[in-house]
Design a protein around this motif. Structure first.
Motif, short mmCIF file in Angstrom:
data_model
loop_
_atom_site.label_atom_id
_atom_site.label_comp_id
_atom_site.label_asym_id
_atom_site.label_seq_id
_atom_site.Cartn_x
_atom_site.Cartn_y
_atom_site.Cartn_z
N LEU A 237 -3.29 25.14 -23.84
CA LEU A 237 -3.56 26.30 -23.00
C LEU A 237 -5.06 26.64 -23.03
O LEU A 237 -5.66 27.00 -21.99
CB LEU A 237 -2.74 27.51 -23.48
N LYS A 238 -5.67 26.52 -24.18
CA LYS A 238 -7.10 26.85 -24.31
C LYS A 238 -7.96 25.85 -23.53
O LYS A 238 -8.91 26.24 -22.85
CB LYS A 238 -7.50 26.85 -25.79
N ARG A 239 -7.59 24.53 -23.64
CA ARG A 239 -8.38 23.51 -22.89
C ARG A 239 -8.26 23.73 -21.39
O ARG A 239 -9.24 23.64 -20.63
CB ARG A 239 -7.86 22.11 -23.26
N SER A 240 -7.05 24.02 -20.92
CA SER A 240 -6.84 24.21 -19.48
C SER A 240 -7.61 25.43 -18.97
O SER A 240 -8.21 25.40 -17.90
CB SER A 240 -5.34 24.38 -19.21
N SER A 241 -7.59 26.50 -19.78
CA SER A 241 -8.28 27.73 -19.37
C SER A 241 -9.78 27.50 -19.27
O SER A 241 -10.42 27.93 -18.30
CB SER A 241 -7.98 28.83 -20.40
N GLU A 242 -10.37 26.80 -20.23
CA GLU A 242 -11.81 26.55 -20.22
C GLU A 242 -12.20 25.64 -19.04
O GLU A 242 -13.24 25.83 -18.40
CB GLU A 242 -12.23 25.92 -21.56
N LYS A 243 -11.35 24.63 -18.76
CA LYS A 243 -11.66 23.70 -17.66
C LYS A 243 -11.59 24.39 -16.31
O LYS A 243 -12.43 24.16 -15.42
CB LYS A 243 -10.67 22.54 -17.71
N ILE A 244 -10.62 25.26 -16.14
CA ILE A 244 -10.48 26.00 -14.87
C ILE A 244 -11.68 26.89 -14.65
O ILE A 244 -12.22 26.99 -13.54
CB ILE A 244 -9.16 26.81 -14.88
N GLU A 259 -6.42 21.22 -10.79
CA GLU A 259 -6.29 21.70 -12.19
C GLU A 259 -5.40 22.94 -12.27
O GLU A 259 -4.64 23.11 -13.23
CB GLU A 259 -7.68 21.99 -12.76
N LEU A 260 -5.50 23.79 -11.22
CA LEU A 260 -4.64 24.97 -11.20
C LEU A 260 -3.17 24.59 -11.09
O LEU A 260 -2.28 25.20 -11.71
CB LEU A 260 -5.04 25.90 -10.05
#
Length: 583
Positions: A237-244, A259-260
């Motif tokens: 969840l943290k990696r996805s949030s930072e990439k978005i 990515e969303l």
């Protein structure tokens, strides 16, 4: 010179110890002289070695103990004193020197054949006069005794008795040693038993501890799994949030869109994982003790029973002394208040003059005055009374089986009065009281209960394999006795409920009464007798026979009288108490 018949002066008495040598010197009667009376000597006894006055000389020839003595008259008697007359050994053989146990200043020199007693002269005079006893002077009868048959018999008896007592000591030492060794073995068995109990408890404890440890391991494994799963999800969840956030800043629309969509799909998977983790079963644990074990330990009276076996050699049962009986009559207990034939089912002695009885046919408790031989008071109850016992000098307790109740009754001014009642948990029949404790018998199921005065159960004795119909109870400091008509037994128990004796020689035992020497009088209703059973229930003996179905009995130790009633269904018999004097 002293006047005959007068008291001698002290000066003369003190000087007479020296023997006279002058033939003309006056000689006096020595027996009288010892008493302080001076009378001239008239003769001399060679056996007693005493000078005698005329009166003593005549009496000496007539007395049974001295009539065979050799007497010398005044012309032949010694003219000097042969020995001091004050000696207490005058006229005795050399070996007659044993003092009398009753009269320490006298020597034993006679034997009473009637009473088999050794006597001194005072004993003969006071207690064994020749007119009533055959008394012999020992030197006259002892000549045959050397190496006689009597000597041989008594010597043999002494040796036999000596050997017997020596053997008794050896036997006692042997049995005591064996008893002490058995006690030591018993202590080892107790320790072994306790060890077995401890081992079993340890085993049960290990089982519970194992379950606790296994459950703890499962809990630890589950929490590790949850922590790992949650850590992986949070990292994703943290990696996805930072990439978005980065794609949005760099205005990379196409990549941000993809990515969303990927994050949206990942959120669906995360929700499923969260749902799965939320079903993780975690329990709080508490220990519930096995109270059956605790209850059993609390209710058990002992860790075990220390059984006993007598070691006495040639041990004989306690024998009952033979009693003589004489019929003293009977007392009518039928009153004007009674509607039916009397049926006396219980009896207790309040004083030597007062008997209290229960009449179940007439629902009554009656006070019987044995002096006037009449019923002095009668108390009506609501139900049939069965048995009765004395609680104190002014209080009684009566069983009411159908009401499952014990009725307490007080006595004041020779009047009976109902007091409080105590409810029990069954049909109560027999009852006995000793030092503030009531022992009560029950049927269906057969059992005994020991109660306090408030009815609190102190202990219960299960009658299984012991009783079927425990009818009557009596008790003392160490024992409880129970009669059972179905088992045909009288059973002795201690106060812990252990059977320590049983008598089986009866057909239909009913009521009992303790005698003053520890034996038990028991009515045998079917055999028409009253038996006396020994304290240890080993032997029994019929003391009254040819009765009419005796049912209730009561012993008065002070007057040595035995009271009993009958249950014959015959009004002319059942309406009376019968009295026998026993000796």
């Amino acid at each position: 010179m002293a006047v005959p018949g007068k008291k001698a002066s002290k000066q003369f008495s003190s000087s007479r110890a020296s023997l006279a040598s002058d033939e003309d010197h006056q000689i006096y009667c020595q027996p009288c002289d010892e008493e302080g009376t001076r009378l001239p000597a008239h003769g001399y006894c060679t056996d007693c070695k005493e000078h005698l006055c005329k009166t003593c000389f005549t009496a000496h020839k007539k007395h049974r103990l001295s009539k065979h003595h050799k007497l010398l008259d005044a012309t032949s008697m010694p003219k000097v004193l042969q020995q001091p007359s004050t000696s207490i050994h005058t006229g005795l053989s050399d070996d007659l020197t044993t003092p009398c146990c009753k009269h320490s200043q006298e020597i034993i020199k006679f034997y009473c054949n009637d009473h088999k007693n050794l006597l001194c002269s005072v004993c003969v005079t006071l207690e064994h006069q020749p007119t009533s006893c055959k008394v012999d002077y020992i030197p006259d009868i002892s000549g045959y005794i050397i190496d006689s048959k009597e000597y041989q018999i008594i010597l043999k008896a002494l040796n036999t008795t000596f050997d017997h007592y020596q053997q008794m000591v050896e036997d006692a030492k042997e049995m005591t040693g064996k008893s002490n060794r058995s006690l030591k073995d018993a202590l080892e068995d107790i320790k072994k038993f306790r060890k077995e109990i401890n081992q079993r408890l340890d085993e049960l404890e290990r089982q519970v501890v194992h379950v606790v440890k296994v459950t703890e391991q499962e809990n630890n494994s589950n929490i590790t799994s949850v922590e790992t799963s949650c850590e992986e999800v949070t990292k994703s969840l943290k990696r996805s949030s930072e990439k978005i956030k980065q794609l949005n800043t760099s205005t990379q629309a196409n990549t941000l869109f993809m990515e969303l969509k990927i994050a949206e799909k990942m959120m669906e998977d995360v929700e499923k994982t969260a749902l799965h983790l939320s079903t993780y079963d975690v329990k709080e644990h508490n220990f519930q003790a096995n109270k059956t074990i605790l209850t059993k330990l609390i209710t058990e009276r002992s860790l075990g029973t220390l059984t006993q076996k007598t070691l006495n050699k040639e041990c004989q049962p306690i024998q009952i002394k033979t009693r003589q009986s004489s019929n003293e009559g009977k007392i009518c207990v039928k009153t004007s208040k009674d509607k039916y034939r009397c049926c006396i089912t219980g009896m207790t002695l309040l004083t030597p003059d007062l008997l209290i009885i229960t009449d179940c046919n007439n629902n009554a408790v009656k006070m019987v005055d044995t002096s006037s031989q009449s019923v002095s008071d009668q108390l009506q109850l609501d139900d049939e009374p069965w048995d009765i016992t004395t609680v104190t000098s002014t209080e009684l307790a009566v069983t009411l089986p159908d009401k499952q109740t014990i009725q307490f009754i007080s006595i004041s001014s020779n009047k009976l009065k109902k007091r409080h009642t105590v409810k029990v948990d069954g049909k109560c029949y027999g009852i006995s009281c000793y030092q503030g404790k009531l022992v009560v018998s029950f049927n269906n199921p057969a059992k005994l209960q020991i109660l306090d005065m408030n009815g609190t159960i102190l202990s219960t004795i299960d009658g299984k394999n012991i009783f079927k119909h425990p009818l009557s109870i009596t008790s003392n400091r160490s024992s409880i006795y129970v009669s059972d008509w179905a088992m045909k037994t009288v059973t002795k128990l201690n106060w812990q409920g252990d059977v320590v004796g049983s008598y089986r020689g009866m057909s239909y035992p009913t009521r009992m009464s303790l005698s003053d020497d520890g034996n038990i009088f028991v009515c045998d209703w079917e055999r028409n007798v009253i038996e006396e059973i020994s304290e240890d229930c080993s032997t029994g003996k019929v003391v009254l026979e040819n009765l009419n179905n005796p049912y209730t009995v009561c012993w008065c130790g002070e007057t040595k009288k035995l009271y009993y009633s009958c249950r014959s269904l015959n009004e002319k018999i059942d309406n009376f108490l019968y009295i026998n004097e026993m000796s």
